[in-house]
Design a protein around this motif. Structure first.
Motif, mmCIF file in Angstrom:
data_model
loop_
_atom_site.group_PDB
_atom_site.id
_atom_site.type_symbol
_atom_site.label_atom_id
_atom_site.label_comp_id
_atom_site.label_asym_id
_atom_site.label_seq_id
_atom_site.Cartn_x
_atom_site.Cartn_y
_atom_site.Cartn_z
ATOM 1 N N VAL A 1 34.386 45.038 32.078
ATOM 2 C CA VAL A 1 34.399 44.180 33.259
ATOM 3 C C VAL A 1 33.353 44.645 34.265
ATOM 4 O O VAL A 1 33.239 45.830 34.558
ATOM 5 C CB VAL A 1 35.794 44.192 33.928
ATOM 6 N N VAL B 1 32.753 40.740 30.515
ATOM 7 C CA VAL B 1 33.098 39.627 31.394
ATOM 8 C C VAL B 1 32.675 39.984 32.812
ATOM 9 O O VAL B 1 32.883 41.108 33.256
ATOM 10 C CB VAL B 1 34.594 39.259 31.310
ATOM 11 N N ARG C 1 38.048 44.131 27.119
ATOM 12 C CA ARG C 1 36.736 43.684 27.589
ATOM 13 C C ARG C 1 36.177 44.666 28.615
ATOM 14 O O ARG C 1 36.921 45.277 29.367
ATOM 15 C CB ARG C 1 36.851 42.302 28.222
ATOM 16 N N LEU D 1 34.382 34.961 34.616
ATOM 17 C CA LEU D 1 35.745 34.611 35.021
ATOM 18 C C LEU D 1 35.726 34.412 36.523
ATOM 19 O O LEU D 1 35.445 35.346 37.273
ATOM 20 C CB LEU D 1 36.743 35.719 34.644
ATOM 21 N N ASP E 1 40.510 42.344 36.758
ATOM 22 C CA ASP E 1 39.831 43.478 36.128
ATOM 23 C C ASP E 1 40.819 44.234 35.236
ATOM 24 O O ASP E 1 40.523 44.536 34.066
ATOM 25 C CB ASP E 1 39.259 44.383 37.216
ATOM 26 N N ARG F 1 43.626 43.163 33.865
ATOM 27 C CA ARG F 1 44.039 42.347 32.716
ATOM 28 C C ARG F 1 42.924 42.225 31.674
ATOM 29 O O ARG F 1 43.177 42.317 30.466
ATOM 30 C CB ARG F 1 44.502 40.970 33.170
ATOM 31 N N GLU F 2 41.695 42.007 32.132
ATOM 32 C CA GLU F 2 40.566 41.882 31.202
ATOM 33 C C GLU F 2 40.295 43.205 30.486
ATOM 34 O O GLU F 2 40.021 43.224 29.287
ATOM 35 C CB GLU F 2 39.318 41.414 31.949
#
Length: 129
Positions: A52, A26, A50, A94, A42, A44-45
């Motif tokens: 980032v 992402v 994921r 995002l 960042d 949370r992803e």
């Protein structure tokens, strides 16, 4: 003997990611005035599994790289190109923050032109909603 068609340049990273089993990537987009929010996104992803990528330079804060207006404009151009490369690398974008400026709007349009899904922390600012 015929060979399968070669992927377009923007498809090559996606093909390589599929073959290597990389998790989704992402790219975080938005004004660097939202760096605190970007760091939270960042976290949370990343916690969601994921990879980032995000802006690495806060162009809103004073720094020696921006002290000369001519050099500052050259740095901005390089950073814009680098961010487009991050968008090409990513599986989705995002957008962070409750304001969309010209650079972010251009990034959103670029991601969508490549067929990348775009999510928003504040969906009401989606320029295409």
């Amino acid at each position: 003997m015929s060979y399968p068609p070669q992927p377009a340049p923007e498809q090559k990273p996606a093909e390589a990611k599929k073959l290597s089993g990389l998790p989704p990537i992402v790219v975080i987009c938005g004004s660097t005035r939202f760096m605190t929010e970007m760091n939270e996104a960042d976290l949370r992803e990343t916690a969601a599994g994921r990879i980032v990528v995000k802006p690495g330079c806060d162009m809103k804060s004073p720094h020696a790289l921006r002290s000369d207006p001519v050099e500052a404009e050259a740095v901005k151009a390089r950073l814009d190109e680098l961010h487009r490369a991050k968008i090409r690398l990513a599986d989705e974008a995002l957008v962070v923050g409750d304001h969309i400026g010209d650079s972010t709007r251009a990034g959103i349009a670029y991601a969508r032109s490549l067929g990348k899904p775009v999510r928003f922390t504040h969906p009401e600012v989606d320029p295409d909603a």
